[in-house]
Design a protein around this motif. Structure first.
Motif, PDB file in Angstrom:
ATOM      1  N   TRP A 116       0.511  -1.352   0.107  1.00  0.00           N
ATOM      2  CA  TRP A 116      -0.184  -0.345   0.036  1.00  0.00           C
ATOM      3  C   TRP A 116       1.225   0.816   0.255  1.00  0.00           C
ATOM      4  N   LEU A 117       1.969   1.185   0.659  1.00  0.00           N
ATOM      5  CA  LEU A 117       2.668   2.349   0.951  1.00  0.00           C
ATOM      6  C   LEU A 117       3.465   2.727  -0.352  1.00  0.00           C
ATOM      7  N   ALA A 118       4.017   1.534  -1.011  1.00  0.00           N
ATOM      8  CA  ALA A 118       4.366   1.438  -2.379  1.00  0.00           C
ATOM      9  C   ALA A 118       4.225   2.224  -3.326  1.00  0.00           C
ATOM     10  N   HIS A 119       2.984   1.573  -3.382  1.00  0.00           N
ATOM     11  CA  HIS A 119       1.902   2.312  -4.187  1.00  0.00           C
ATOM     12  C   HIS A 119       1.399   3.894  -4.123  1.00  0.00           C
ATOM     13  N   MET A 120       0.629   3.775  -2.705  1.00  0.00           N
ATOM     14  CA  MET A 120       1.040   5.593  -2.216  1.00  0.00           C
ATOM     15  C   MET A 120       2.528   6.814  -2.148  1.00  0.00           C
ATOM     16  N   ARG A 121       3.509   5.877  -2.352  1.00  0.00           N
ATOM     17  CA  ARG A 121       5.004   6.598  -2.607  1.00  0.00           C
ATOM     18  C   ARG A 121       4.493   7.121  -4.019  1.00  0.00           C
ATOM     19  N   VAL A 122       4.268   6.099  -4.728  1.00  0.00           N
ATOM     20  CA  VAL A 122       4.201   6.289  -6.369  1.00  0.00           C
ATOM     21  C   VAL A 122       3.755   7.642  -6.422  1.00  0.00           C
ATOM     22  N   ALA A 123       2.705   7.873  -6.087  1.00  0.00           N
ATOM     23  CA  ALA A 123       1.240   8.160  -6.324  1.00  0.00           C
ATOM     24  C   ALA A 123       1.630   9.834  -5.431  1.00  0.00           C
ATOM     25  N   ILE A 124       2.630   9.622  -4.574  1.00  0.00           N
ATOM     26  CA  ILE A 124       2.653  11.253  -3.912  1.00  0.00           C
ATOM     27  C   ILE A 124       3.881  11.791  -5.096  1.00  0.00           C
ATOM     28  N   ASP A 125       4.973  10.819  -5.569  1.00  0.00           N
ATOM     29  CA  ASP A 125       6.244  11.221  -6.464  1.00  0.00           C
ATOM     30  C   ASP A 125       4.877  11.877  -7.866  1.00  0.00           C
ATOM     31  N   SER A 126       3.644  11.737  -8.513  1.00  0.00           N
ATOM     32  CA  SER A 126       3.077  12.194  -9.200  1.00  0.00           C
ATOM     33  C   SER A 126       2.594  13.564  -8.977  1.00  0.00           C
ATOM     34  N   LEU A 127       3.040  14.055  -7.787  1.00  0.00           N
ATOM     35  CA  LEU A 127       2.327  15.257  -7.587  1.00  0.00           C
ATOM     36  C   LEU A 127       3.599  17.035  -7.889  1.00  0.00           C
ATOM     37  N   ASP A 128       4.431  16.427  -7.796  1.00  0.00           N
ATOM     38  CA  ASP A 128       5.133  17.408  -7.384  1.00  0.00           C
ATOM     39  C   ASP A 128       4.951  18.522  -6.534  1.00  0.00           C
ATOM     40  N   LEU A 129       4.911  17.886  -4.748  1.00  0.00           N
ATOM     41  CA  LEU A 129       3.884  19.074  -4.238  1.00  0.00           C
ATOM     42  C   LEU A 129       5.718  19.581  -3.305  1.00  0.00           C
ATOM     43  N   PRO A 130       5.917  21.327  -3.227  1.00  0.00           N
ATOM     44  CA  PRO A 130       6.436  21.575  -1.763  1.00  0.00           C
ATOM     45  C   PRO A 130       6.752  20.878  -1.440  1.00  0.00           C
ATOM     46  N   PRO A 131       8.093  20.150  -0.573  1.00  0.00           N
ATOM     47  CA  PRO A 131       9.856  19.272   0.273  1.00  0.00           C
ATOM     48  C   PRO A 131       7.634  19.421   1.915  1.00  0.00           C
ATOM     49  N   LEU A 132       7.658  20.151   2.020  1.00  0.00           N
ATOM     50  CA  LEU A 132       7.438  19.653   3.775  1.00  0.00           C
ATOM     51  C   LEU A 132       6.149  19.736   3.159  1.00  0.00           C
ATOM     52  N   ALA A 133       5.342  19.929   2.069  1.00  0.00           N
ATOM     53  CA  ALA A 133       4.186  19.326   2.030  1.00  0.00           C
ATOM     54  C   ALA A 133       3.933  18.292   1.459  1.00  0.00           C
ATOM     55  N   GLU A 134       5.050  17.378   1.070  1.00  0.00           N
ATOM     56  CA  GLU A 134       4.890  16.206   0.388  1.00  0.00           C
ATOM     57  C   GLU A 134       5.711  15.550   1.891  1.00  0.00           C
ATOM     58  N   GLU A 135       6.232  15.602   2.568  1.00  0.00           N
ATOM     59  CA  GLU A 135       7.044  14.905   4.055  1.00  0.00           C
ATOM     60  C   GLU A 135       5.490  14.698   4.953  1.00  0.00           C
ATOM     61  N   THR A 136       4.554  16.130   4.569  1.00  0.00           N
ATOM     62  CA  THR A 136       3.953  15.792   6.290  1.00  0.00           C
ATOM     63  C   THR A 136       2.793  14.683   5.257  1.00  0.00           C
ATOM     64  N   LEU A 137       2.868  15.216   4.286  1.00  0.00           N
ATOM     65  CA  LEU A 137       1.662  13.983   3.429  1.00  0.00           C
ATOM     66  C   LEU A 137       2.394  12.960   3.839  1.00  0.00           C
ATOM     67  N   TRP A 138       3.114  12.445   3.574  1.00  0.00           N
ATOM     68  CA  TRP A 138       3.941  10.816   3.779  1.00  0.00           C
ATOM     69  C   TRP A 138       3.294  10.983   4.609  1.00  0.00           C
ATOM     70  N   ASP A 139       3.680  11.107   5.589  1.00  0.00           N
ATOM     71  CA  ASP A 139       4.166  10.717   7.273  1.00  0.00           C
ATOM     72  C   ASP A 139       3.050  10.035   7.729  1.00  0.00           C
ATOM     73  N   TYR A 140       1.634  11.242   7.824  1.00  0.00           N
ATOM     74  CA  TYR A 140       0.615  10.907   7.524  1.00  0.00           C
ATOM     75  C   TYR A 140      -0.231   9.454   6.778  1.00  0.00           C
ATOM     76  N   LEU A 141       0.292   9.183   6.042  1.00  0.00           N
ATOM     77  CA  LEU A 141      -0.016   8.053   5.807  1.00  0.00           C
ATOM     78  C   LEU A 141       0.829   6.740   5.798  1.00  0.00           C
ATOM     79  N   GLN A 142       2.086   6.638   6.482  1.00  0.00           N
ATOM     80  CA  GLN A 142       3.002   5.673   6.390  1.00  0.00           C
ATOM     81  C   GLN A 142       2.151   5.755   7.978  1.00  0.00           C
ATOM     82  N   ARG A 143       1.449   6.504   9.246  1.00  0.00           N
ATOM     83  CA  ARG A 143       1.173   6.199  10.494  1.00  0.00           C
ATOM     84  C   ARG A 143      -0.032   5.754  10.151  1.00  0.00           C
ATOM     85  N   ALA A 144      -0.888   5.959   9.346  1.00  0.00           N
ATOM     86  CA  ALA A 144      -1.940   5.460   9.232  1.00  0.00           C
ATOM     87  C   ALA A 144      -2.147   3.747   8.763  1.00  0.00           C
TER      88      ALA A 144
END
Length: 154
Positions: A116-144
């Motif tokens: 699940w996390l591997a597919h979500m990582r690919v999805a997040i990388d497709s967004l080209d978010l600013p670094p802080l937003a990317e890390e914030t989103l990834w942190d939440y998804l990992q914890r979830a």
């Protein structure tokens, strides 16, 4: 120190009531994460990319009862929108998220979590978010994802 309201004839000063984003319905303080990252289009792109990976995953795809992943994608989009400060459509349509309860019927082991996390990582990388937003989103998804593990059986 808390802000004080003016003294009224009816009693002593009371702490100001400040609505907190995500706590109770009402105005948020400033721009939400949802708005800051682009709103619904960003979450739709994230979820679409995520489900592209899930569609071909031999462990995750069987967890989705519907052949068409469209309804699952809409539910995840609504959940993420609500969680990050967007519309409360998820709760209006489905009630409280109860994530662990909703995932209990499925065997969510560390392998499923990692996929699940591997597919979500690919999805997040497709967004080209600013670094802080990317890390914030990834942190939440990992914890979830870690919180959804309900078995260590293969």
């Amino acid at each position: 120190m808390s802000e004080q309201l003016p003294v009224e004839a009816s009693g002593p000063p009371q702490p100001a009531k400040v609505p907190l984003s995500g706590a109770e319905p009402g105005p948020a303080l400033g721009v939400s994460f949802y708005e800051a990252v682009g709103g619904r289009p960003t979450f739709e792109k994230l979820v679409a990319e995520f489900y592209r990976g899930v569609a071909d995953d031999p462990v995750l795809k069987p967890m989705y009862p519907e052949e068409d992943l469209g309804p699952a994608a809409e539910r995840l989009t609504m959940f993420l929108e609500q969680y990050w400060g967007g519309p409360a459509t998820y709760s209006e349509q489905r009630g409280h998220p109860r994530l662990r309860l909703r995932h209990q019927p499925f065997k969510v082991n560390p392998d499923a979590r990692d996929r699940w996390l591997a597919h979500m990582r690919v999805a997040i990388d497709s967004l080209d978010l600013p670094p802080l937003a990317e890390e914030t989103l990834w942190d939440y998804l990992q914890r979830a994802a870690h919180a959804m593990v309900n078995t260590f059986d293969d």
